[in-house]
Design an enzyme around this catalytic site. Sequence first.
Site, PDB file in Angstrom:
ATOM      1  N   LYS A  22     -59.196 -19.835 -46.149  1.00  0.00           N
ATOM      2  CA  LYS A  22     -58.398 -18.802 -45.798  1.00  0.00           C
ATOM      3  C   LYS A  22     -57.252 -20.384 -46.116  1.00  0.00           C
ATOM      4  O   LYS A  22     -56.598 -19.295 -47.682  1.00  0.00           O
ATOM      5  CB  LYS A  22     -57.795 -18.741 -44.176  1.00  0.00           C
ATOM      6  CG  LYS A  22     -56.938 -18.551 -44.180  1.00  0.00           C
ATOM      7  CD  LYS A  22     -56.040 -18.049 -42.879  1.00  0.00           C
ATOM      8  CE  LYS A  22     -56.094 -19.167 -42.059  1.00  0.00           C
ATOM      9  NZ  LYS A  22     -54.219 -19.643 -42.151  1.00  0.00           N
ATOM     10  N   ASN A  23     -57.231 -20.706 -46.458  1.00  0.00           N
ATOM     11  CA  ASN A  23     -56.096 -22.052 -47.244  1.00  0.00           C
ATOM     12  C   ASN A  23     -56.416 -22.220 -48.188  1.00  0.00           C
ATOM     13  O   ASN A  23     -54.950 -21.982 -48.537  1.00  0.00           O
ATOM     14  CB  ASN A  23     -55.669 -23.341 -45.607  1.00  0.00           C
ATOM     15  CG  ASN A  23     -55.765 -23.161 -44.500  1.00  0.00           C
ATOM     16  OD1 ASN A  23     -55.372 -21.627 -44.474  1.00  0.00           O
ATOM     17  ND2 ASN A  23     -56.001 -24.004 -43.616  1.00  0.00           N
ATOM     18  N   CYS A 116     -42.809 -21.123 -34.602  1.00  0.00           N
ATOM     19  CA  CYS A 116     -44.673 -20.937 -34.396  1.00  0.00           C
ATOM     20  C   CYS A 116     -44.886 -22.034 -33.309  1.00  0.00           C
ATOM     21  O   CYS A 116     -44.376 -22.558 -32.409  1.00  0.00           O
ATOM     22  CB  CYS A 116     -45.164 -20.964 -35.376  1.00  0.00           C
ATOM     23  SG  CYS A 116     -45.644 -22.491 -35.588  1.00  0.00           S
ATOM     24  N   ARG A 121     -42.568 -27.126 -37.456  1.00  0.00           N
ATOM     25  CA  ARG A 121     -43.112 -26.935 -38.914  1.00  0.00           C
ATOM     26  C   ARG A 121     -41.719 -26.209 -39.517  1.00  0.00           C
ATOM     27  O   ARG A 121     -41.984 -24.864 -40.349  1.00  0.00           O
ATOM     28  CB  ARG A 121     -43.940 -25.587 -38.496  1.00  0.00           C
ATOM     29  CG  ARG A 121     -45.403 -26.039 -37.985  1.00  0.00           C
ATOM     30  CD  ARG A 121     -46.441 -24.821 -38.085  1.00  0.00           C
ATOM     31  NE  ARG A 121     -47.541 -25.308 -38.529  1.00  0.00           N
ATOM     32  CZ  ARG A 121     -48.572 -24.212 -39.299  1.00  0.00           C
ATOM     33  NH1 ARG A 121     -48.712 -23.677 -38.510  1.00  0.00           N
ATOM     34  NH2 ARG A 121     -49.074 -24.271 -40.307  1.00  0.00           N
ATOM     35  N   ASP A 124     -38.535 -28.751 -45.017  1.00  0.00           N
ATOM     36  CA  ASP A 124     -37.310 -29.324 -45.730  1.00  0.00           C
ATOM     37  C   ASP A 124     -37.774 -30.051 -46.803  1.00  0.00           C
ATOM     38  O   ASP A 124     -37.643 -29.994 -47.797  1.00  0.00           O
ATOM     39  CB  ASP A 124     -36.808 -29.794 -45.186  1.00  0.00           C
ATOM     40  CG  ASP A 124     -37.676 -30.875 -43.518  1.00  0.00           C
ATOM     41  OD1 ASP A 124     -38.868 -30.982 -43.773  1.00  0.00           O
ATOM     42  OD2 ASP A 124     -37.829 -31.897 -43.735  1.00  0.00           O
ATOM     43  N   ASP A 309     -56.987 -28.661 -38.071  1.00  0.00           N
ATOM     44  CA  ASP A 309     -57.326 -27.225 -37.450  1.00  0.00           C
ATOM     45  C   ASP A 309     -58.705 -27.290 -36.295  1.00  0.00           C
ATOM     46  O   ASP A 309     -59.618 -26.476 -36.365  1.00  0.00           O
ATOM     47  CB  ASP A 309     -57.517 -26.939 -38.930  1.00  0.00           C
ATOM     48  CG  ASP A 309     -56.248 -26.250 -39.270  1.00  0.00           C
ATOM     49  OD1 ASP A 309     -55.424 -25.616 -38.583  1.00  0.00           O
ATOM     50  OD2 ASP A 309     -56.492 -25.855 -41.072  1.00  0.00           O
ATOM     51  N   ARG A 401     -56.785 -13.697 -38.042  1.00  0.00           N
ATOM     52  CA  ARG A 401     -56.449 -13.928 -39.424  1.00  0.00           C
ATOM     53  C   ARG A 401     -56.927 -15.060 -40.418  1.00  0.00           C
ATOM     54  O   ARG A 401     -56.522 -15.184 -41.417  1.00  0.00           O
ATOM     55  CB  ARG A 401     -54.515 -14.754 -38.314  1.00  0.00           C
ATOM     56  CG  ARG A 401     -53.987 -13.906 -37.635  1.00  0.00           C
ATOM     57  CD  ARG A 401     -52.514 -14.709 -37.717  1.00  0.00           C
ATOM     58  NE  ARG A 401     -52.090 -15.677 -39.064  1.00  0.00           N
ATOM     59  CZ  ARG A 401     -52.159 -16.968 -38.026  1.00  0.00           C
ATOM     60  NH1 ARG A 401     -51.716 -17.439 -37.202  1.00  0.00           N
ATOM     61  NH2 ARG A 401     -52.329 -18.003 -39.349  1.00  0.00           N
TER      62      ARG A 401
HETATM   63  C1  UD1 Z   1     -51.390 -26.559 -44.054  1.00  0.00           C
HETATM   64  C2  UD1 Z   1     -52.991 -25.456 -42.912  1.00  0.00           C
HETATM   65  C3  UD1 Z   1     -52.222 -25.552 -41.468  1.00  0.00           C
HETATM   66  C4  UD1 Z   1     -53.139 -26.616 -41.639  1.00  0.00           C
HETATM   67  C5  UD1 Z   1     -51.611 -27.603 -42.015  1.00  0.00           C
HETATM   68  C6  UD1 Z   1     -52.426 -29.425 -41.836  1.00  0.00           C
HETATM   69  C7  UD1 Z   1     -52.043 -23.572 -44.756  1.00  0.00           C
HETATM   70  C8  UD1 Z   1     -51.659 -21.597 -44.914  1.00  0.00           C
HETATM   71  N1  UD1 Z   1     -52.165 -23.841 -43.512  1.00  0.00           N
HETATM   72  O1  UD1 Z   1     -50.098 -25.996 -42.807  1.00  0.00           O
HETATM   73  O2  UD1 Z   1     -53.743 -24.548 -41.027  1.00  0.00           O
HETATM   74  O3  UD1 Z   1     -52.895 -26.716 -39.393  1.00  0.00           O
HETATM   75  O4  UD1 Z   1     -51.972 -27.700 -43.051  1.00  0.00           O
HETATM   76  O5  UD1 Z   1     -53.575 -29.737 -42.060  1.00  0.00           O
HETATM   77  O6  UD1 Z   1     -52.858 -24.369 -45.897  1.00  0.00           O
HETATM   78  N2  UD1 Z   1     -43.356 -30.630 -42.184  1.00  0.00           N
HETATM   79  C9  UD1 Z   1     -42.083 -31.179 -42.096  1.00  0.00           C
HETATM   80  N3  UD1 Z   1     -41.562 -31.071 -43.492  1.00  0.00           N
HETATM   81  C10 UD1 Z   1     -41.802 -29.289 -44.628  1.00  0.00           C
HETATM   82  C11 UD1 Z   1     -43.026 -29.716 -43.908  1.00  0.00           C
HETATM   83  C12 UD1 Z   1     -44.138 -30.302 -43.750  1.00  0.00           C
HETATM   84  O7  UD1 Z   1     -41.458 -31.613 -41.492  1.00  0.00           O
HETATM   85  O8  UD1 Z   1     -40.707 -29.956 -45.833  1.00  0.00           O
HETATM   86  C13 UD1 Z   1     -44.208 -31.318 -41.225  1.00  0.00           C
HETATM   87  C14 UD1 Z   1     -44.702 -29.675 -40.474  1.00  0.00           C
HETATM   88  O9  UD1 Z   1     -44.004 -29.835 -39.395  1.00  0.00           O
HETATM   89  C15 UD1 Z   1     -46.332 -31.190 -39.709  1.00  0.00           C
HETATM   90  C16 UD1 Z   1     -46.979 -32.204 -41.006  1.00  0.00           C
HETATM   91  O10 UD1 Z   1     -45.648 -31.774 -41.761  1.00  0.00           O
HETATM   92  O11 UD1 Z   1     -45.889 -31.998 -38.347  1.00  0.00           O
HETATM   93  C17 UD1 Z   1     -47.783 -31.419 -42.044  1.00  0.00           C
HETATM   94  O12 UD1 Z   1     -47.564 -29.907 -42.377  1.00  0.00           O
HETATM   95  P1  UD1 Z   1     -47.643 -29.424 -43.151  1.00  0.00           P
HETATM   96  O13 UD1 Z   1     -49.014 -30.012 -43.438  1.00  0.00           O
HETATM   97  O14 UD1 Z   1     -47.043 -28.149 -44.559  1.00  0.00           O
HETATM   98  O15 UD1 Z   1     -48.672 -27.386 -42.938  1.00  0.00           O
HETATM   99  P2  UD1 Z   1     -48.829 -26.930 -43.303  1.00  0.00           P
HETATM  100  O16 UD1 Z   1     -48.703 -26.373 -44.554  1.00  0.00           O
HETATM  101  O17 UD1 Z   1     -48.004 -25.655 -42.747  1.00  0.00           O
END
Ligand code: UD1
Length: 421
Positions: A22-23, A116, A121, A124, A309, A401
Amino acid sequence: MDKLVIQGGKRLQGEITVSGAKNAALPILCAGLLAETPLTLTGVPELRDVASTLKLLDTMGVKVNRDASTVTLEASDVQSFEATYEMVKTMRASILVLGPLLARFGTARVSLPGGCAIGSRPVDLHIKGLQAMGAAIHITHGYIQASTLHLPNRRLQGAKYYMDLVTVTGTENLMMAAALAQGTTVLENAAKEPEVVDLAECLVKMGARIKGAGTDTIIIEGVERLAGATHHIVCDRIEAGTYMVAAAMTGGDVTLKNARADLLEAVIEKLRDAGATVEHAADSITVKSSGRLKAVHIRTAPHPAFPTDMQAQFMALNAVADGVATVIETIFENRFMHVQELQRMGADIEVQGNTAVVKGVAELEGANVMATDLRASAGLVLAGLVGQGETVIDRIYHLDRGYERLDEKLTALGAVVKRTN
Ligand code: UD1
């Protein structure tokens, strides 16, 4: 609303095939926006999130053709550059259209995701990275409004960008944007997840120049245009990991086809520590266990460390293992929603901040429980498989999902599982 009814206590045995990830599928489908000619993807899992992404692309004017696990995308006549709140609210990964839209069309309007179930999440880092490449970005009325119209040739400009935190979709969004930027972009502290690597491989087939995907520094030399290609989606390591834990917890003997042990090293190590036997060939993994497992300490962190995950699944494993273990969640601040539900099944778990202390009990009892997010639900399914009597899991749209035909696959392994509504 569909429910899953599980009669616990069956030993899982047999062979199933793991689906495409999926990811990996979600960002790669969004990469279809970058190509001027058709992009063909195989091994695309039939999941709710994939359907949502295809719907989003369709609303933008991408021609979508789907035949089982093969999807062709033709983005030669894109008319809309927007992902609405309705869309992003149902699937956060919709944010992945931001980079491609901006890079190819010079404009994008994407809703902010908001909160969520597993935490705030924010996005930024996606925004700051695009700003580093010269994009003008305004947040208005809950939307990210981005433009490159003021830049030379309306193209994003290559830049060096260090991400404060390792972000998976952030790395993917910026990599896609940089693929069509003018000049070279260096992404530092990039995510090393296999799905980032799969996206990079697909982009390279489309004509992108990318080096270092899978390390923490990715170098992208922008090109003027990208073309379509054919790409097979990498296997889903989290789906595989979930069935591996199911096999171990039920004292089973399960072989997973289309599974790669090299993407699951941290998970395999923990399963072995717990007392399961894990063997693997080039594209298959077999997990066997005989009897009760030992509790294992877990600490989630970015790849190649233990994946967040898989945290809920190991919480379920520890709930019925011998001994006491801590489960520390370092990625998402609120990812213990499954704990309350496991407690309703008799688990002995205490949560303090980002740490759960799990004392294994002799047996879990079947109960009515509620799925709260995708992986939390997977943890509840595992608990149901070993629970005494019947477990009814409500709101399984969360499972749909991310797990393709979960009930069918479990049934094929000998579980007694029924979907009802
Ligand atoms: C992706 C995966 C999700 C997995 C996660 C962590 C997809 C579609 N989803 O989610 O299944 O659980 O990686 O392996 O691939 N953060 C910030 N600012 C940002 C972006 C992230 O503070 O701009 C923080 C998030 O809140 C979190 C951490 O960074 O605490 C990691 O998040 P991130 O790796 O971005 O998760 P996703 O990409 O949303």
